[in-house]
Design an enzyme around this catalytic site. Structure first.
Site, PDB file in Angstrom:
ATOM      1  N   LYS A 168       0.859  -1.191   0.000  1.00  0.00           N
ATOM      2  CA  LYS A 168       0.000   0.000   0.000  1.00  0.00           C
ATOM      3  C   LYS A 168       0.895   1.241   0.000  1.00  0.00           C
ATOM      4  O   LYS A 168       1.496   1.590   1.010  1.00  0.00           O
ATOM      5  CB  LYS A 168      -0.903   0.033   1.239  1.00  0.00           C
ATOM      6  N   GLY A 218       6.181   4.958   8.624  1.00  0.00           N
ATOM      7  CA  GLY A 218       5.406   6.193   8.591  1.00  0.00           C
ATOM      8  C   GLY A 218       5.567   6.929   9.907  1.00  0.00           C
ATOM      9  O   GLY A 218       6.535   6.698  10.647  1.00  0.00           O
ATOM     10  N   GLU A 238       2.565   8.644  15.093  1.00  0.00           N
ATOM     11  CA  GLU A 238       1.128   8.723  15.408  1.00  0.00           C
ATOM     12  C   GLU A 238       0.345   7.598  14.711  1.00  0.00           C
ATOM     13  O   GLU A 238      -0.409   6.857  15.347  1.00  0.00           O
ATOM     14  CB  GLU A 238       0.656  10.088  14.899  1.00  0.00           C
ATOM     15  N   GLY A 251       1.693   4.936  13.278  1.00  0.00           N
ATOM     16  CA  GLY A 251       2.295   3.660  13.667  1.00  0.00           C
ATOM     17  C   GLY A 251       1.656   3.082  14.918  1.00  0.00           C
ATOM     18  O   GLY A 251       1.426   1.874  15.025  1.00  0.00           O
ATOM     19  N   GLU A 277       8.688   1.214  11.451  1.00  0.00           N
ATOM     20  CA  GLU A 277       9.780   2.185  11.251  1.00  0.00           C
ATOM     21  C   GLU A 277       9.121   3.553  11.300  1.00  0.00           C
ATOM     22  O   GLU A 277       8.404   3.927  10.371  1.00  0.00           O
ATOM     23  CB  GLU A 277      10.462   1.955   9.902  1.00  0.00           C
ATOM     24  N   CYS A 279      13.582  10.346   7.308  1.00  0.00           N
ATOM     25  CA  CYS A 279      13.408   9.920   8.706  1.00  0.00           C
ATOM     26  C   CYS A 279      14.731  10.021   9.439  1.00  0.00           C
ATOM     27  O   CYS A 279      14.806  10.554  10.531  1.00  0.00           O
ATOM     28  CB  CYS A 279      12.855   8.513   8.751  1.00  0.00           C
ATOM     29  N   GLU A 308       8.925  16.162  15.585  1.00  0.00           N
ATOM     30  CA  GLU A 308       9.643  15.928  14.339  1.00  0.00           C
ATOM     31  C   GLU A 308       9.270  17.002  13.320  1.00  0.00           C
ATOM     32  O   GLU A 308       8.104  17.108  12.933  1.00  0.00           O
ATOM     33  CB  GLU A 308       9.280  14.545  13.783  1.00  0.00           C
TER      34      GLU A 308
HETATM   35  P1  NAD Z   1       2.009   8.609   7.570  1.00  0.00           P
HETATM   36  O1  NAD Z   1       2.112   7.956   8.905  1.00  0.00           O
HETATM   37  O2  NAD Z   1       1.078   9.730   7.405  1.00  0.00           O
HETATM   38  O3  NAD Z   1       1.593   7.521   6.461  1.00  0.00           O
HETATM   39  C1  NAD Z   1       2.328   6.343   6.248  1.00  0.00           C
HETATM   40  C2  NAD Z   1       1.456   5.340   5.537  1.00  0.00           C
HETATM   41  O4  NAD Z   1       0.435   4.889   6.434  1.00  0.00           O
HETATM   42  C3  NAD Z   1       0.740   5.867   4.306  1.00  0.00           C
HETATM   43  O5  NAD Z   1       0.713   4.866   3.312  1.00  0.00           O
HETATM   44  C4  NAD Z   1      -0.655   6.143   4.842  1.00  0.00           C
HETATM   45  O6  NAD Z   1      -1.637   6.134   3.815  1.00  0.00           O
HETATM   46  C5  NAD Z   1      -0.834   4.980   5.789  1.00  0.00           C
HETATM   47  N1  NAD Z   1      -1.852   5.144   6.842  1.00  0.00           N
HETATM   48  C6  NAD Z   1      -2.271   6.295   7.414  1.00  0.00           C
HETATM   49  N2  NAD Z   1      -3.217   6.034   8.352  1.00  0.00           N
HETATM   50  C7  NAD Z   1      -3.364   4.688   8.378  1.00  0.00           C
HETATM   51  C8  NAD Z   1      -4.166   3.801   9.147  1.00  0.00           C
HETATM   52  N3  NAD Z   1      -4.998   4.256  10.093  1.00  0.00           N
HETATM   53  N4  NAD Z   1      -4.078   2.473   8.927  1.00  0.00           N
HETATM   54  C9  NAD Z   1      -3.222   2.001   8.007  1.00  0.00           C
HETATM   55  N5  NAD Z   1      -2.439   2.786   7.239  1.00  0.00           N
HETATM   56  C10 NAD Z   1      -2.498   4.116   7.430  1.00  0.00           C
HETATM   57  O7  NAD Z   1       3.514   9.006   7.176  1.00  0.00           O
HETATM   58  P2  NAD Z   1       4.023   9.882   5.956  1.00  0.00           P
HETATM   59  O8  NAD Z   1       3.627  11.302   6.191  1.00  0.00           O
HETATM   60  O9  NAD Z   1       3.696   9.238   4.648  1.00  0.00           O
HETATM   61  O10 NAD Z   1       5.616   9.736   6.144  1.00  0.00           O
HETATM   62  C11 NAD Z   1       6.362  10.560   6.969  1.00  0.00           C
HETATM   63  C12 NAD Z   1       6.660   9.892   8.300  1.00  0.00           C
HETATM   64  O11 NAD Z   1       7.287   8.641   8.096  1.00  0.00           O
HETATM   65  C13 NAD Z   1       7.638  10.698   9.132  1.00  0.00           C
HETATM   66  O12 NAD Z   1       7.226  10.674  10.479  1.00  0.00           O
HETATM   67  C14 NAD Z   1       8.943   9.937   8.967  1.00  0.00           C
HETATM   68  O13 NAD Z   1       9.870  10.123   9.999  1.00  0.00           O
HETATM   69  C15 NAD Z   1       8.447   8.539   8.913  1.00  0.00           C
HETATM   70  N6  NAD Z   1       9.448   7.671   8.293  1.00  0.00           N
HETATM   71  C16 NAD Z   1      10.128   6.771   9.063  1.00  0.00           C
HETATM   72  C17 NAD Z   1      11.106   5.968   8.488  1.00  0.00           C
HETATM   73  C18 NAD Z   1      11.857   4.964   9.288  1.00  0.00           C
HETATM   74  O14 NAD Z   1      12.465   4.090   8.683  1.00  0.00           O
HETATM   75  N7  NAD Z   1      11.857   5.019  10.605  1.00  0.00           N
HETATM   76  C19 NAD Z   1      11.383   6.086   7.125  1.00  0.00           C
HETATM   77  C20 NAD Z   1      10.675   7.024   6.372  1.00  0.00           C
HETATM   78  C21 NAD Z   1       9.690   7.805   6.961  1.00  0.00           C
END
Ligand code: NAD
Length: 493
Positions: free
Chosen positions: A183, A236, A239, A241, A258, A293, A394
């Site tokens: 996804k 992602g 919050e 996660g 992650e 990230c 962040e």
């Molecule tokens: P996000 O949490 O908004 O979304 C991530 C994914 O989760 C998207 O595909 C989104 O559609 C999906 N999603 C959202 N709500 C959901 C739910 N309730 N159930 C299932 N899936 C859901 O993150 P983003 O804005 O796309 O990415 C930025 C964030 O990701 C930053 O906080 C960044 O630090 C983090 N990140 C972490 C790493 C790591 O390896 N630790 C790597 C890259 C990004």
């Protein structure tokens, strides 16, 4: 006549298909919002269910999950690497238009993908359990472990690295013999569709790798609750996660998370200051327009070199050219969304309100040429007081807050004073300080006199609110395997 944007079907059961609902959504270019990069299916719960049924059938009937076929799976992954190499320029252009990052970084992401697939392909023939013989009273028993695929795995991806993070999940999942449903983030579906189409061409059986595009609240949630999906690999925000973790663990799924980070870096007074400043600006904070990230998100500098180091940072930062990522002269593209840019602006406004000084940037570039994209200047905030939000939350954009510290103890205390624990960096020539930093820092990853590097050979992941589990390396493969433990009676001792 207006150009009709290309439709990219999602991939279910080996075929490119529309959503069950027939609905679609447009994907826009963050450097030029008027440009529609492509149109993707607005998938929903039914599409995830279709993908899960196809995956289930494929695991039942195809050769893919068989334990003795890991070398063959490795060959398919290598074929995939060849195909991605062949299409690399087109894929990189698509990634830049869809995500906003500069072309050179898009190529870098594709290199990370091929490196990761190549690395995991090398596990062909090497995924092994163990056999031992034990005595149980007067009986001899053979005890054996097998490493089996988990089954159907869900990969939920963020917008910032839709290619490399795809590889970090999909390559080990496939090598282990699983099926995977991907996804993508809502704003970066196209590149992940293209990458999954190439998996079919490489010889992954139909149903083993699917991609379902669409909203988080239906597609994402169905991945978490669907009983056939046995593992969720999520990258992602912290919050989201936490929500995914609650839903997935309630259903006893395997989960790796992650999550967000607010990585600190400490520059000591014995560091190579010129190299540190150049690395922090070029490869640390402003890469991917600050939307990484692992990055330099908080900077602590020893007071006796503070002023000199700020001058070096200002010089380096002012050299960066903002613009469209397809222009080879550009060093930094736009923020990915309008909302993302507003969040960045709110961090800067808050820091200024509590007394920080803007030493570079701090605004959108001026002029009509800049109106069509979400551009923001690379920004240095110096003398940022403790109360500023940017020290705690962040900030996902091109802003670097800097602060003076007297000692490494003080720097460590500040560096650890957030809920996050993803990466951290230190610049010093002293072995003793390096050891003190590595031992004292609360993070999953440490960079010593180097940029925030990720390579497939070594694990990646955070502690505290930055996540659970590891990707990459041998540990990244282990996260996609189940252990079956067998006891066989051999005879009398
Ligand atoms: P996000 O949490 O908004 O979304 C991530 C994914 O989760 C998207 O595909 C989104 O559609 C999906 N999603 C959202 N709500 C959901 C739910 N309730 N159930 C299932 N899936 C859901 O993150 P983003 O804005 O796309 O990415 C930025 C964030 O990701 C930053 O906080 C960044 O630090 C983090 N990140 C972490 C790493 C790591 O390896 N630790 C790597 C890259 C990004």
């Amino acid at each position: 006549m207006a150009k009709v944007a290309q439709f990219y079907g999602m991939i279910i059961d080996g075929r490119q298909v529309p959503a069950a609902s027939g609905e679609v959504f447009e994907v826009h270019n963050p450097a030029n919002w008027d440009e529609v990069v492509g149109v993707a299916p607005q998938g929903g719960r039914d599409d995830v269910r279709r993908a899960a049924e196809a995956a289930h059938r494929a695991l039942e009937t195809s050769w893919w999950p068989r334990l003795h076929e890991s070398r063959q799976r490795g060959r398919v992954l290598l074929k995939y690497v060849e195909l991605v190499e062949k299409h690399k320029e087109d894929l990189a252009r698509l990634l830049t238009r869809e995500q906003g990052k500069i072309y050179k970084e898009s190529v870098g992401e594709l290199d990370s993908l091929t490196n990761t697939f190549e690395y995991y392909a090398g596990y062909g023939g090497k995924i092994a359990g163990e056999v031992k013989y034990v005595r149980d009273g007067d009986s001899i028993v053979k005890v054996e472990t097998r490493k089996e695929p988990i089954g159907i795995c869900g990969a939920i991806l963020p917008f910032n690295f839709p290619v490399s993070l795809y590889a970090w999940k999909v390559a080990p999942a496939l090598m282990a013999g699983n099926a995977v449903i991907i996804k993508p983030a809502g704003t970066t579906p196209l590149i992940d569709i293209q990458l999954t189409a190439l998996l079919q061409e490489a010889g992954v059986p139909a149903g083993i790798a699917s991609v379902v595009t669409g909203p988080a609240k239906t597609v994402g949630d169905e991945m978490v609750v669907n009983p056939h999906i046995r593992k969720i690999a999520f990258t992602g925000s912290t919050e989201v996660g936490k929500l995914v973790y609650a839903g997935a663990t309630q259903r006893l799924k395997h989960v790796t998370l992650e999550l967000g980070g607010s990585d600190p870096t400490v520059v000591c007074d014995d560091a190579n200051l010129e190299l540190a400043a150049e690395t922090i600006v070029r490869s640390g904070r402003f890469r991917n327009c600050g939307q990484s990230c692992t990055s330099v998100k908080r900077l602590y500098v020893f007071e006796n070199v503070y002023n000199r180091f700020i001058d070096l940072l200002v010089d380096e930062t002012r050299k960066l050219r903002v613009g469209d990522g397809l222009d080879p002269a550009t060093d930094m593209g736009p923020v990915h969304t309008a909302r993302g840019r507003e969040e960045v602006e709110a961090f800067v406004a808050d820091a200024v309100r509590v007394g920080s000084t803007v030493a570079a940037g701090g605004r959108r570039p001026d002029g009509p040429d800049w109106q069509r994209g979400f551009f923001y200047e690379p920004t240095l905030l110096v003398d940022v007081p403790d109360g500023a939000k940017i020290w705690q939350d962040e900030c996902f954009g091109p802003v670097l807050p800097v602060k003076k510290v007297r000692t490494l103890d003080e720097a460590l205390a500040q560096a650890n004073a957030t809920p996050f624990g993803l990466g951290a960096g230190v610049w010093t020539e002293s072995e003793r300080r390096i050891e003190q930093f590595v031992a004292g820092i609360e993070s999953g990853i440490v960079w010593v006199n180097y940029k925030p590097l990720s390579v497939p050979e070594t694990p990646f992941g955070g502690v505290k609110d930055s996540g659970i589990g590891r990707e990459l390396g041998a540990e990244g493969l282990a996260e996609f395997l189940e252990t079956k433990s067998i006891r066989t009676y051999v005879g009398k001792a």
